[in-house]
Structure formats: structure tokens, C-alpha cells
Design an enzyme around this catalytic site. Sequence first.
Site, mmCIF file in Angstrom:
data_model
loop_
_atom_site.group_PDB
_atom_site.id
_atom_site.type_symbol
_atom_site.label_atom_id
_atom_site.label_comp_id
_atom_site.label_asym_id
_atom_site.label_seq_id
_atom_site.Cartn_x
_atom_site.Cartn_y
_atom_site.Cartn_z
ATOM 1 N N SER A 1 13.097 -1.645 -2.568
ATOM 2 C CA SER A 1 11.964 -2.219 -3.316
ATOM 3 C C SER A 1 12.295 -2.636 -4.742
ATOM 4 O O SER A 1 11.477 -3.314 -5.381
ATOM 5 C CB SER A 1 10.800 -1.231 -3.349
ATOM 6 O OG SER A 1 10.093 -1.313 -2.155
ATOM 7 N N TYR B 1 5.593 3.518 -7.096
ATOM 8 C CA TYR B 1 4.700 3.937 -6.004
ATOM 9 C C TYR B 1 3.424 4.538 -6.573
ATOM 10 O O TYR B 1 2.917 4.083 -7.584
ATOM 11 C CB TYR B 1 5.431 4.880 -5.036
ATOM 12 C CG TYR B 1 6.699 4.263 -4.504
ATOM 13 C CD1 TYR B 1 6.653 3.105 -3.745
ATOM 14 C CD2 TYR B 1 7.947 4.803 -4.783
ATOM 15 C CE1 TYR B 1 7.811 2.504 -3.270
ATOM 16 C CE2 TYR B 1 9.107 4.211 -4.306
ATOM 17 C CZ TYR B 1 9.027 3.064 -3.552
ATOM 18 O OH TYR B 1 10.165 2.469 -3.089
ATOM 19 N N LYS C 1 11.905 -6.256 -5.402
ATOM 20 C CA LYS C 1 10.579 -6.871 -5.572
ATOM 21 C C LYS C 1 10.382 -7.390 -7.001
ATOM 22 O O LYS C 1 9.627 -8.326 -7.227
ATOM 23 C CB LYS C 1 9.485 -5.857 -5.199
ATOM 24 C CG LYS C 1 9.518 -5.529 -3.705
ATOM 25 C CD LYS C 1 8.598 -4.388 -3.300
ATOM 26 C CE LYS C 1 8.743 -4.127 -1.794
ATOM 27 N NZ LYS C 1 8.021 -2.947 -1.315
ATOM 28 N N TYR D 1 12.052 -10.836 4.230
ATOM 29 C CA TYR D 1 11.724 -9.607 3.475
ATOM 30 C C TYR D 1 12.716 -8.481 3.770
ATOM 31 O O TYR D 1 13.181 -7.787 2.856
ATOM 32 C CB TYR D 1 10.287 -9.186 3.821
ATOM 33 C CG TYR D 1 9.892 -7.866 3.222
ATOM 34 C CD1 TYR D 1 9.596 -7.744 1.867
ATOM 35 C CD2 TYR D 1 9.834 -6.708 4.005
ATOM 36 C CE1 TYR D 1 9.244 -6.513 1.315
ATOM 37 C CE2 TYR D 1 9.490 -5.481 3.465
ATOM 38 C CZ TYR D 1 9.196 -5.389 2.121
ATOM 39 O OH TYR D 1 8.873 -4.180 1.575
ATOM 40 N N VAL E 1 13.216 2.995 -2.026
ATOM 41 C CA VAL E 1 13.456 4.167 -1.166
ATOM 42 C C VAL E 1 14.938 4.417 -0.906
ATOM 43 O O VAL E 1 15.294 5.441 -0.323
ATOM 44 C CB VAL E 1 12.691 4.100 0.178
ATOM 45 C CG1 VAL E 1 11.199 4.184 -0.037
ATOM 46 C CG2 VAL E 1 13.073 2.878 0.975
HETATM 47 N N1 GLU Z 1 12.101 -2.077 3.019
HETATM 48 C C1 GLU Z 1 11.238 -0.973 2.688
HETATM 49 C C2 GLU Z 1 9.924 -1.146 3.417
HETATM 50 O O1 GLU Z 1 9.422 -2.214 3.452
HETATM 51 C C3 GLU Z 1 11.066 -0.959 1.199
HETATM 52 C C4 GLU Z 1 10.397 0.261 0.794
HETATM 53 C C5 GLU Z 1 10.652 0.642 -0.606
HETATM 54 O O2 GLU Z 1 11.774 0.700 -1.097
HETATM 55 O O3 GLU Z 1 9.635 0.943 -1.225
HETATM 56 O O4 GLU Z 1 9.400 -0.217 3.957
#
Ligand code: GLU
Length: 310
Positions: A70, A246, A73, A195, A264
Site C-alpha cells: 500500500s 490504516y 498508493k 492494482y 502490509v
Molecule cells: N495488496 C494489498 C491488498 O489490496 C495491499 C494492502 C496493504 O498494503 O494495505 O489487500
Amino acid sequence: MVSMASSLTFQPVLERIAEDMERRPGRGRAADYIPALAAFDARRFGMAVAELDGTVYGVGEWRQPFSAQSITKVFTLALGLAREGDELWEHVGREPSGNPFNSLVQLEYENGIPRNPFINAGALVVTDRLHTRTGHAADTLLDFLRAESGNPDLTFDQGVADSETAHGDRNAALAHFMASYGNVDNPVPVLLDQYFRQCSIEASCADLALATGFLARHGVRADGTRLLTRSQAKQINAAMLTCGTYDAAGDFAHRVGLPGKSGVGGGIIAVVPGRCTLCVWSPGLDERGNSVAGVAALDLFTTLTGLSVF
Ligand code: GLU
């Protein structure tokens, strides 16, 4: 507090943090909902600080590539905002969600407009729109990360992307649900492929600290060209501060006091605007999904140096 008069003083600070982390017992657990990430030893640790001119300091496994997840992002948001401007904010909000990163519930109440670009629903919208504008969101992202980090070897980890595709029902549900509200342009399988590739990018603390530099330089890239307006860079830093870790952004702001974004895979990037950028990696996560040692290390960094936005 350690004096920051000379940039050389970052190295002793990092070494002190690494020693401190070594002594701490609990380190959380590596993410296991993506099977390819579960194998990592929770006690591994690396940390890097990059100055505005590209000088990097590091400690521990700071050159070890890990799954950025993430953290990416932030970069797709920057690339999307650079191309689209304010219209992007009509398709994704900028409020903390108060829900887990992969939650579906809020989307129905809010007509398919995700709360912010860092929960999965919001990131899917950003990637979708970037894909429409570039023809290949994930490659656009990879090119950007290679350029900003100066590392042409950065690449996708196809094993992680495949693992996420095989276990991607929830992300597929989010994408289909938003498509039903007209907030996804591309076919859902195309979007999910983009994604998952995006999330699978492998990069080290050094790479990611350098790649984040444009946010500390108020929108200016490593080569001196401008990616974002000063105001857009502020918007991204603000979203990181309020939504980047988060459902624990309040706790992160309380402890660390910097814009940050976790993933994550156990990485966290953080920005000291006008001064430097950081990346820390340790795969053991807490129950909210943030790296236990990562948050502790950033907490100690701002305590020792006084470099926070507050
Ligand atoms: N590829 C993970 C998902 O979409 C990313 C989650 C993350 O790092 O928050 O679940």
C-alpha cells in the site's frame, strides 16, 4: 535531542534506533492473508533517511527489497493528481474512514465514492483513473519509482501479484461494487491486474525513501522538474497524516507526528517537509496492519531529532 545542524548526524541516530529495536521483544506477525508475504521473519529490520539532495543514510537491511504494497498508493495518487488535478477529488474523498482498509460497508452509504485514496477502494479508483489516462497505470508507476530512486532494477514480483489475484475476492468485490455506481472506468479484471501489479512492486528502504523525496521538496522531482503544485503536495502529505496508517492514523500522528504511509509488507514511508524522507521496514505487523518496529523506529526518530511537523 540530537543536533541536526549537520546532515552527517543522521547516521548515529539511525544506529541508535537499530540498537534499540534489537533489544525489543515483541514484533507482531507478518501478514498472512497474502500467502506470499507470510514467510518473512517478523524481526528483520531496515531503515533509511534521504535528504532533499538525494544523499541517503541507512541501517540494518536498508538495501533489502521488500513488497511495497500500500505504500505505492501514495505514488499513484501523486501521478493521478498531476494528470487530472482537482477533478480526482470528486471521485475519491479525503476523510479518515474509521473502518478497516478493505471494508465494504461505508461504500454503500456513500454511493460508491471511497472515503480516501489510501483505503483499498480509494486506491482502486485512483489506479483506474490513472490507467485510463496513461494506458498502463502499473508501468507508469514503475517508471516513476525507477526514476526517483535512481534504481533501474526495480520491478514487479509476479509471485506476489499472482498470490493476490488468487486471494483477491475482497478487492474484486470493492471494484465491482464501485463499478455499479459508475466510479470505475475500466473492466474490473483489467483494473485488478493493474492494482495487484502495483502492490507487488519490490523496493528497498533506500529506494522508497528517495522516491518519496518529491513530497519533502513540495512537489519537485529528483531531476528538478515539478510533478505537483505546492498545494497538491500539501494535499498528499495531509492525506498521509490523516489516513496513511490504516485505522491507526491518530495513534501514528500522536507518536510520530509525520505524514506516513504503511503497507502490509511491513514498510512505512514518512515525510519531514522541507527536510528529509524516511522509510523503515520490518515485516511484523500489529493488529491494525502497521509494522510494530516500523512505528516504534519512527517514533524514536522524531523523539531523538525533534523533526516532526508539530
Ligand atoms: N495488496 C494489498 C491488498 O489490496 C495491499 C494492502 C496493504 O498494503 O494495505 O489487500
